[in-house]
Each structure stands twice: as structure tokens, then as C-alpha cells.
Design a protein around this motif. Structure first.
Motif, mmCIF file in Angstrom:
data_model
loop_
_atom_site.group_PDB
_atom_site.id
_atom_site.type_symbol
_atom_site.label_atom_id
_atom_site.label_comp_id
_atom_site.label_asym_id
_atom_site.label_seq_id
_atom_site.Cartn_x
_atom_site.Cartn_y
_atom_site.Cartn_z
ATOM 1 N N THR A 60 0.836 -1.203 0.000
ATOM 2 C CA THR A 60 0.000 0.000 0.000
ATOM 3 C C THR A 60 0.871 1.255 0.000
ATOM 4 O O THR A 60 0.616 2.211 -0.751
ATOM 5 C CB THR A 60 -0.928 0.000 1.230
ATOM 6 O OG1 THR A 60 -1.793 -1.128 1.165
ATOM 7 C CG2 THR A 60 -1.768 1.266 1.275
ATOM 8 N N ARG A 63 2.526 1.855 -3.351
ATOM 9 C CA ARG A 63 1.612 2.329 -4.401
ATOM 10 C C ARG A 63 1.039 3.705 -4.110
ATOM 11 O O ARG A 63 0.219 4.215 -4.892
ATOM 12 C CB ARG A 63 0.449 1.339 -4.566
ATOM 13 C CG ARG A 63 0.800 -0.010 -5.156
ATOM 14 C CD ARG A 63 -0.466 -0.791 -5.439
ATOM 15 N NE ARG A 63 -1.343 -0.080 -6.359
ATOM 16 C CZ ARG A 63 -2.663 -0.313 -6.477
ATOM 17 N NH1 ARG A 63 -3.249 -1.209 -5.708
ATOM 18 N NH2 ARG A 63 -3.393 0.362 -7.347
ATOM 19 N N GLU A 66 0.459 6.478 -6.718
ATOM 20 C CA GLU A 66 -0.605 6.317 -7.716
ATOM 21 C C GLU A 66 -1.840 7.118 -7.321
ATOM 22 O O GLU A 66 -2.673 7.443 -8.177
ATOM 23 C CB GLU A 66 -1.000 4.839 -7.862
ATOM 24 C CG GLU A 66 0.082 3.932 -8.426
ATOM 25 C CD GLU A 66 -0.407 2.499 -8.528
ATOM 26 O OE1 GLU A 66 -1.621 2.301 -8.807
ATOM 27 O OE2 GLU A 66 0.395 1.570 -8.310
ATOM 28 N N PHE A 67 -1.972 7.405 -6.039
ATOM 29 C CA PHE A 67 -3.155 8.096 -5.521
ATOM 30 C C PHE A 67 -2.824 9.530 -5.097
ATOM 31 O O PHE A 67 -3.573 10.153 -4.347
ATOM 32 C CB PHE A 67 -3.725 7.300 -4.337
ATOM 33 C CG PHE A 67 -4.122 5.898 -4.697
ATOM 34 C CD1 PHE A 67 -5.392 5.620 -5.161
ATOM 35 C CD2 PHE A 67 -3.201 4.864 -4.608
ATOM 36 C CE1 PHE A 67 -5.757 4.328 -5.507
ATOM 37 C CE2 PHE A 67 -3.557 3.566 -4.954
ATOM 38 C CZ PHE A 67 -4.839 3.302 -5.408
ATOM 39 N N ALA A 383 -11.904 3.294 -7.741
ATOM 40 C CA ALA A 383 -11.237 4.014 -6.660
ATOM 41 C C ALA A 383 -9.948 3.312 -6.239
ATOM 42 O O ALA A 383 -8.959 3.962 -5.880
ATOM 43 C CB ALA A 383 -12.178 4.146 -5.464
ATOM 44 N N LYS A 385 -8.155 1.656 -8.257
ATOM 45 C CA LYS A 385 -7.320 1.554 -9.468
ATOM 46 C C LYS A 385 -7.000 0.097 -9.784
ATOM 47 O O LYS A 385 -5.883 -0.263 -10.168
ATOM 48 C CB LYS A 385 -6.033 2.374 -9.319
ATOM 49 C CG LYS A 385 -6.270 3.880 -9.184
ATOM 50 C CD LYS A 385 -4.957 4.633 -9.163
ATOM 51 C CE LYS A 385 -5.190 6.142 -8.985
ATOM 52 N NZ LYS A 385 -5.826 6.747 -10.169
#
Length: 463
Positions: A60, A63, A66-67, A383, A385
Motif C-alpha cells: 500500500t 503504491r 498512484e493516488f 477508486a 485503481k
């Protein structure tokens, strides 16, 4: 000789039966050579899923960008993580053992045992223990395949890999099933370079082929994956271990690492138990044969869990323990109902399933319809992805009966449960799901949409 009302062999889920018998006032012998709690508590589900949660956190964070969130996985305290998990599961096992020792109706034997006669076992150095009723719940152990040179290197099994003091830089895994997938994910997410050598053409080959193919593609982004290769030799040169494997055409590959994990499946612990001496039949793989009441071929002997081989899941063993209580302890004859049996693989993405696969339906010559929904076609899927995940439903074309459901994607292990609830209710129809109001925009809408897709499908698959 120690004579008991009930003898239970195995302190994993068998411990539940022993305690249930003791609470009924029966005199119980519980025989367990290892830590109380068995594989799940000590060498399986509990430590592995707790460790894998750390991998989920690391992924998490990795990544986060990415958000639109800055994140970086810095230093990982591998030794501290493993120590904390090990301390927790060892503490649980010790408390379980103390509960058994404190019970007036339980005599605990922490020894190896083998059958020497009907409902009679030799325990440890020669003491004999017999029971009016016997429950065989001795579990299973890792398979070690006959690979040339394997016995000359310090390889790991799943039990060892959950308790390492230091993190290897490079790990080679022999095997392509759920243990290889889960532990490969854990180690890679925490920084180990992982190579997987599996003899099947896909990882997780027991899953629905569409799910297995998707998972294998995702795994290739994370690991070096060599499917369709049988390990032939293992050698060590200093600190480096080399695995050589061949494909069906005889072409060789060599993969190196500083740690080797053998995750080639599990086999029943009947090799040292000598069940034949008690008149207990086993199949050609060594699993104890049982009927629908979990009775063995020997009078007043039942078997449950991994050693019986019906389903090698902890939740299956827990369910069987309830039937053992009913049938063995209470004298009833209730057939085991596995209709709502599901399973999950705790990787990233998660995999879950129940019922038949498409290949099995084709093999049975059964007609079916297919419903699908991609995670990306739902609000929460977008949401997250999530680009690869999907739910696949297999149903009978006329009755709308659920034949199978297979999920790959975030929270698959949770999402499968509304399907299992439908199956457990005795109905098991598409409308059980489609008629249920699903909160919007929860991730469970991916299940709803897949089931709704069945109703929109006109074409019937003919095997």
C-alpha cells in the motif's frame, strides 16, 4: 495401559474435539507430538496471514504515489516483524496447552504415537493408550520431492520460512501452489527478490483457469516465474543455491538464490501412524478414508482435517470437528455438508472460490452459463485503481443454480462469503444475490454485477 473413553490423535483442530469430550465428562487422552494448535496456529494460517498483512501494508505504501500521496517504504525490521508474530503464536499455543493440562478430564501426551491394534496406540517410549472411541486428526506435513541434491542443502519448508531470523536477498521457491504464491508475495513485498519454479503451466493451477492465468500474469510482474518446469537438481556453491529445472521438451533453466523454499504441497501424517495396524484404510496417497459421517473403516474410529484429505483447509477441519462431536461424542449420524465450502489465497491480489471450475464443468459434460464483472466496472474498483480483478460466476442455464464462483482481486476472501451464504441456505441461486440490496458503492457491487450478468447471458456453454 491407559484406557480412556476417547483418544484424540492431533492437537490442532483435534484439540476442539478433546475439549468437547472432556466437557461432556468423558475421560480423554490427547496425543500431540508438536505444539498444541497444530499447523494453523504454529506453522500455517495464523503466522502466515499475520505476516502477509505486513506485506499488504508495504505494498500500500509502495503504491501511494498512484493516488497522489507521497510514500516510501524505508527500512523494514524483518527480524522484529517475524519475532513479534512468532511470539504471538507461541503464546497462543502455550495457553492452549495449559488449558488442556488444567482440565481434570484430559491427559496430554506430547509424544509420537502409532497404532498397534484396534483403537490402541503405542505412545513415546512404549506406553500403550487405548480408547473406546478414537479420533484421528494428526494433520499433514510438507511434501519434499525427490530432487537430486536437495537433501544436501539447507532448504526451507513453509514452517521454516515463517520463522526466519534474517531476510534472504534472493529466494528460489519450488512449487506453484498457494503456499508458494503467499510466501513469495510476503518475501517480495518486504524486499526479497523471488523466483518461482512450478511444474504446472500456470501458478495456482487448481483454481479456475481464467483466474490462474490472470494471477500468473500478475505474478510475473513481481517475480521471476518459470512455469511448466520440473526441478531436477539442486546444488550449493558457497552461500549460493542453484535449482536446475526442465520443461517438457527437456530444455533446462538454472535459478540461483541464497535461500530455497520447497512448497510442493502437503502429505498426510499417516507414514508414522501405521493406521493399517488398527484396520484403518488409507487411499493411494496415504489419506485416511472416511464416509459421509467421517467414520473410518475401523469400528468407533473417526478421522477429520488434513489427514482425511476431504478439504485441506482449517475452516473445513473446524466444520468437521462439529460433526465429530455430533457423531462420535453424541452418538448421532449426521452426514457432513460441504455445499458451502470455499477457499481463499492471501496474495496480492487475493483469490477466492467455491464450487466447480469451468474446466470441471466441461469435464462433467454439464451445460452452464457465465456471468462476469471486472472490478474496474464498479465505483470502488475504480477508486482502488484495480485493473486486473474480476468476479466470474458459473450457473445452471435453466434453474439459475450457482455452480461455481471465482474471484481475483482486493478483498476476494471477504467478497466470496455472500455466495457461500447463499449456498449454505440450501437455495444457492443467482437470485439470492441479485435480489439482495447491496450498499452503494461498496466493493460487493462487483459480485452483484457479475451475478446480474448471468441473467443477461443468452449463450449456453456446451462442453
Amino acid at each position: 495401559m491407559g484406557d480412556f473413553d476417547v483418544v484424540v490423535i492431533g492437537g490442532g483442530t483435534g484439540n476442539k474435539v478433546a475439549l468437547a469430550a472432556a466437557e461432556r465428562g468423558l475421560d480423554v487422552a490427547l496425543i500431540e507430538r508438536g505444539p498444541i494448535g497444530g499447523t494453523c496456529v504454529n506453522r500455517g494460517c495464523n503466522p502466515s496471514k499475520t505476516l502477509i498483512h505486513r506485506a499488504d501494508i508495504a505494498e500500500t505504501i509502495a503504491r501511494a504515489d498512484e493516488f497522489g500521496i507521497e510514500g516510501d517504504v524505508g527500512e523494514i525490521d524483518f527480524e522484529g516483524i517475524v519475532h513479534e508474530v512468532t511470539e504471538t503464536v507461541d503464546g497462543k499455543s502455550e495457553r492452549m496447552e495449559q488449558t488442556d493440562r488444567d482440565h481434570d478430564n484430559i491427559t496430554l501426551y506430547r509424544e509420537e504415537a502409532r497404532f498397534v491394534d484396534e483403537r490402541t496406540l503405542e505412545v513415546g517410549s512404549g506406553e500403550r493408550v487405548s480408547g473406546g472411541k478414537v479420533v484421528v486428526a494428526a494433520g499433514a506435513q510438507p511434501v519434499v520431492p525427490p530432487v537430486d541434491g536437495l537433501d544436501a542443502v539447507d532448504y526451507l519448508t513453509s514452517a521454516d520460512a515463517l520463522r526466519l531470523d534474517s531476510q534472504p536477498e534472493r529466494m528460489v521457491i519450488i512449487g506453484g501452489g498457494y503456499i508458494a504464491a503467499e510466501l513469495g508475495y510476503f518475501y517480495e513485498a518486504l524486499g526479497t527478490s523471488v523466483a518461482i519454479v512450478g511444474r504446472s503451466d500456470l501458478l495456482l493451477s487448481n483454481e479456475d483457469r481464467e483466474v490462474a492465468a490472470t494471477f500468473t500474469e500478475i505474478a510475473r510482474r513481481r517475480h521471476r516465474v518459470y512455469t511448466g518446469h520440473e526441478a531436477t537438481t539442486v546444488s550449493r556453491n558457497g552461500e549460493e543455491i542453484t535449482v536446475t529445472a526442465e520443461d517438457k521438451d527437456g530444455r533446462e533453466i538454472s535459478v540461483t538464490g541464497d535461500a530455497l523454499l520447497v512448497a510442493a504441497g502437503r502429505r498426510p501424517n499417516t507414514d508414522s501412524l501405521d493406521p493399517e495396524a488398527a484396520g484403518i484404510d488409507v487411499d493411494d496417497r496415504g489419506f485416511v478414508k472416511t464416509n459421509e459421517y467421517l467414520e473410518t473403516s475401523a469400528e468407533n474410529v473417526w478421522a477429520q482435517g488434513d489427514i482425511a484429505g476431504n478439504y485441506q483447509f482449517k475452516h473445513a477441519a473446524d466444520r468437521e470437528a462439529k460433526y465429530i462431536e455430533t457423531n462420535a461424542l453424541d452418538g448421532e449420524r449426521e452426514a457432513v455438508d460441504y455445499s458451502s465450502m470455499g477457499h481463499a489465497v492471501f496474495t496480492s491480489p487475493q483469490v477466492a472460490g467455491t464450487g466447480r471450475t469451468e474446466a470441471e464443468l466441461r469435464g462433467d459434460g454439464r451445460k452452464y452459463v457465465v456471468g462476469r464483472c471486472a472490478y474496474a466496472d464498479t465505483v470502488m474498483g475504480k477508486a482502488l485503481k484495480e485493473q486486473d480483478g474480476f468476479v466470474k460466476v458459473l450457473a445452471a442455464p435453466d434453474e439459475g443454480t450457482i455452480l461455481g464462483c471465482h474471484i481475483i482481486g482486493p478483498d476476494a476472501s471477504t467478497l466470496i462469503h455472500e455466495v457461500l451464504l447463499s449456498l449454505a441456505s440450501g437455495s444457492g441461486t443467482i437470485s439470492d444475490v441479485t435480489d439482495t440490496i447491496h450498499i452503494h458503492p461498496t466493493l460487493s457491487k462487483v459480485v452483484l454485477k457479475a451475478f446480474e450478468d448471468v441473467n443477461r447471458t443468452d449463450s449456453v456453454e456446451n462442453p
